[in-house]
Write a protein that holds these residues in place. Structure first.
Motif, PDB file in Angstrom:
ATOM      1  N   LEU A   1       0.851  -0.986   0.080  1.00  0.00           N
ATOM      2  CA  LEU A   1       0.078   0.104  -0.180  1.00  0.00           C
ATOM      3  C   LEU A   1       0.913   1.162   0.038  1.00  0.00           C
ATOM      4  O   LEU A   1       1.672   1.334   0.894  1.00  0.00           O
ATOM      5  N   LYS A   2       0.524   1.900  -1.162  1.00  0.00           N
ATOM      6  CA  LYS A   2       1.499   3.487  -0.888  1.00  0.00           C
ATOM      7  C   LYS A   2       0.679   4.537  -0.808  1.00  0.00           C
ATOM      8  O   LYS A   2      -0.677   4.800  -1.223  1.00  0.00           O
ATOM      9  N   LEU A   3       0.798   5.158   0.502  1.00  0.00           N
ATOM     10  CA  LEU A   3       0.132   6.315   0.956  1.00  0.00           C
ATOM     11  C   LEU A   3       1.011   7.597   0.653  1.00  0.00           C
ATOM     12  O   LEU A   3       2.285   7.816   1.189  1.00  0.00           O
ATOM     13  N   SER A   4       0.403   8.573   0.178  1.00  0.00           N
ATOM     14  CA  SER A   4       1.106   9.887  -0.047  1.00  0.00           C
ATOM     15  C   SER A   4       1.376  10.701   1.540  1.00  0.00           C
ATOM     16  O   SER A   4       0.348  10.220   2.179  1.00  0.00           O
TER      17      SER A   4
ATOM     18  N   TYR B   1      17.298  11.906  -5.325  1.00  0.00           N
ATOM     19  CA  TYR B   1      16.734  11.786  -6.518  1.00  0.00           C
ATOM     20  C   TYR B   1      15.736  10.437  -7.140  1.00  0.00           C
ATOM     21  O   TYR B   1      15.412  10.299  -8.088  1.00  0.00           O
ATOM     22  N   PHE B   2      15.252  10.147  -5.846  1.00  0.00           N
ATOM     23  CA  PHE B   2      14.026   9.024  -6.148  1.00  0.00           C
ATOM     24  C   PHE B   2      13.000   9.498  -5.499  1.00  0.00           C
ATOM     25  O   PHE B   2      12.991  10.212  -4.666  1.00  0.00           O
ATOM     26  N   THR B   3      11.860   8.919  -5.732  1.00  0.00           N
ATOM     27  CA  THR B   3      10.364   9.238  -4.722  1.00  0.00           C
ATOM     28  C   THR B   3      10.135   7.930  -4.008  1.00  0.00           C
ATOM     29  O   THR B   3      10.554   6.856  -4.262  1.00  0.00           O
ATOM     30  N   THR B   4       9.120   8.365  -3.304  1.00  0.00           N
ATOM     31  CA  THR B   4       8.485   7.081  -2.445  1.00  0.00           C
ATOM     32  C   THR B   4       7.651   6.193  -3.359  1.00  0.00           C
ATOM     33  O   THR B   4       7.292   5.151  -3.113  1.00  0.00           O
ATOM     34  N   ASP B   5       7.075   6.805  -4.524  1.00  0.00           N
ATOM     35  CA  ASP B   5       6.294   5.932  -5.325  1.00  0.00           C
ATOM     36  C   ASP B   5       7.366   4.809  -6.148  1.00  0.00           C
ATOM     37  O   ASP B   5       7.116   3.675  -6.091  1.00  0.00           O
ATOM     38  N   THR B   6       8.513   5.388  -6.470  1.00  0.00           N
ATOM     39  CA  THR B   6       9.655   4.177  -6.736  1.00  0.00           C
ATOM     40  C   THR B   6      10.013   3.277  -5.600  1.00  0.00           C
ATOM     41  O   THR B   6      10.013   2.068  -5.814  1.00  0.00           O
ATOM     42  N   ALA B   7      10.043   3.907  -4.309  1.00  0.00           N
ATOM     43  CA  ALA B   7      10.261   3.105  -3.487  1.00  0.00           C
ATOM     44  C   ALA B   7       9.037   2.134  -2.756  1.00  0.00           C
ATOM     45  O   ALA B   7       9.201   0.989  -2.721  1.00  0.00           O
ATOM     46  N   ALA B   8       7.867   2.524  -3.257  1.00  0.00           N
ATOM     47  CA  ALA B   8       6.691   1.507  -3.187  1.00  0.00           C
ATOM     48  C   ALA B   8       6.837   0.332  -4.086  1.00  0.00           C
ATOM     49  O   ALA B   8       6.867  -0.803  -3.934  1.00  0.00           O
ATOM     50  N   VAL B   9       7.410   0.512  -5.295  1.00  0.00           N
ATOM     51  CA  VAL B   9       7.073  -0.377  -6.430  1.00  0.00           C
ATOM     52  C   VAL B   9       8.603  -1.212  -6.219  1.00  0.00           C
ATOM     53  O   VAL B   9       8.487  -2.562  -6.208  1.00  0.00           O
ATOM     54  N   LEU B  10       9.647  -0.794  -5.620  1.00  0.00           N
ATOM     55  CA  LEU B  10      10.927  -1.444  -5.499  1.00  0.00           C
ATOM     56  C   LEU B  10      10.758  -2.449  -4.230  1.00  0.00           C
ATOM     57  O   LEU B  10      10.867  -3.573  -4.547  1.00  0.00           O
ATOM     58  N   ARG B  11      10.032  -1.912  -3.107  1.00  0.00           N
ATOM     59  CA  ARG B  11       9.783  -2.897  -2.137  1.00  0.00           C
ATOM     60  C   ARG B  11       8.879  -3.707  -2.521  1.00  0.00           C
ATOM     61  O   ARG B  11       8.845  -4.938  -2.098  1.00  0.00           O
ATOM     62  N   GLY B  12       7.731  -3.337  -3.305  1.00  0.00           N
ATOM     63  CA  GLY B  12       6.647  -4.385  -3.682  1.00  0.00           C
ATOM     64  C   GLY B  12       7.207  -5.452  -4.461  1.00  0.00           C
ATOM     65  O   GLY B  12       6.764  -6.703  -4.347  1.00  0.00           O
TER      66      GLY B  12
END
Ligand code: UDP
Length: 235
Positions: A8-11, A136-147
Motif C-alpha cells: 500500500l502506497k500512501l502519500s 533523486y528518487f521518490t516514494t512511489d519508486t520506493a513503493a514499487v521497489l519494495r513491492g
C-alpha cells in the motif's frame, strides 16, 4: 480475497487531512481502521509512506538548498510519517514493524528483505520508511521497489482521486475514468500514474498498480475482495 500480499502506497499529503501541513490524527485513525479491515481478512500488508506533508527535496532545491540535502530531509519526513502511522496501527490493535532504508536504530529496524517477509508471514504490518535511501528518487519508486522485492501481488496507490482519467478530473469535468488500462496505453496517452522511474520498474516486473481513492470508506477492502474500484494498470 483477490490478493494475498499487498504493498500500500500512501502519500504524505494524504495524512494532512484538511490541514495545510503535518499530520491529522483523525485521518491517521481513519486509515488505521481501513487497514484493519483487510488485516482481519488475513491479507499481508506492507506500506510505503511519502513525506510531502512535511518536506520535499525539490521544494528545498527551489529555495536554493542543495538537492541531495533536501532529499535526505524528505526521506526523514517519511520516517516521521511512518512512526505516526505505526502508532495509529498499534492503537487499533495491529502488530507492526518499521524498517528504514537509512539506519536509525533507536526507532526502526534497518531494511532487510528477508526479515520484512518474515514479519509479513507472521501477520505483522511492515512500514518501509526513508524511501529507497537514495536522493533523486521518490516514494512511489520506493513503493514499487519494495513491492517487487517482497513479492507483493499488487501496488495499491491510495490517492485523493478515484482512478486514472484521460485528462485531469479536477480541471476537466468531462474527463473519462479508465477501469483498467495497460502500461503501454498509459505511456502512449501520456498519463502520469507515477513518476517514470516507478512506472518503468512496475512495468518491467509486471507488477500491477491499482490507483484508488483512499479517502472513501471501505474502498481498500473492496479492492482486496476483487471489486472493480479505481483503475487497474496491468500488462
Ligand atoms: N525521497 C528521496 N528518495 C526516496 C524517496 C523520497 O530522496 O527514495 C525524498 C524526496 O525529496 C521526496 C521526499 O523524500 O520529495 C518525500 O517523498 P515523496 O515526495 O515521494 O512523498 P509523497 O509525494 O508521496 O508525499
Amino acid at each position: 480475497m483477490k490478493y494475498k500480499r499487498i504493498l500500500l502506497k500512501l502519500s504524505g499529503e494524504a495524512l494532512m487531512g484538511d490541514r495545510q501541513y503535518g499530520i491529522d490524527p483523525v485521518r491517521l485513525a481513519e486509515y488505521a481502521a481501513e487497514i484493519k479491515q483487510i488485516h482481519e481478512q488475513g491479507i499481508q500488508i506492507a506500506i510505503v509512506i511519502g513525506g510531502g506533508n512535511i518536506f520535499r527535496g525539490l521544494a528545498g532545491a527551489a529555495n536554493g538548498m542543495d538537492r541531495v540535502q533536501g532529499d535526505y530531509m524528505g526521506m526523514l519526513a517519511t520516517v516521521i510519517n511512518g512512526m505516526a502511522l505505526q502508532g495509529a496501527l498499534e492503537d487499533a490493535g495491529m502488530l507492526t514493524r518499521l524498517q528504514t532504508a537509512l539506519k536509525i536504530e533507536a526507532i526502526a529496524e534497518p531494511y532487510i528483505k528477508r526479515r520484512a517477509v518474515r514479519h509479513l508471514e507472521k501477520g505483522r504490518i511492515v512500514i518501509f520508511g526513508a524511501g529507497t535511501g537514495n536522493p533523486y528518487f521518490t516514494t512511489d519508486t520506493a513503493a514499487v521497489l519494495r513491492g517487487v522485492e517482497v513479492h507483493a501481488d499488487v501496488i495499491l496507490k491510495g490517492t485523493r482521486v478515484d482512478g486514472i482519467y484521460d485528462q485531469d478530473p479536477e480541471k476537466f469535468p468531462d474527463a473519462v475514468k479508465f477501469d483498467t488500462i495497460s502500461f503501454d496505453d498509459c505511456l502512449k496517452k501520456n498519463l502520469n500514474v507515477m513518476d517514470t522511474t516507478a512506472f518503468t520498474l512496475s512495468l518491467e516486473n509486471k507488477l500491477p498498480i491499482v490507483v484508488f481513492d483512499m479517502n472513501k470508506e471501505g474502498n481498500l477492502l473492496k479492492i482486496c475482495q476483487g471489486e472493480n474500484i479505481g483503475t487497474v494498470v496491468n500488462v
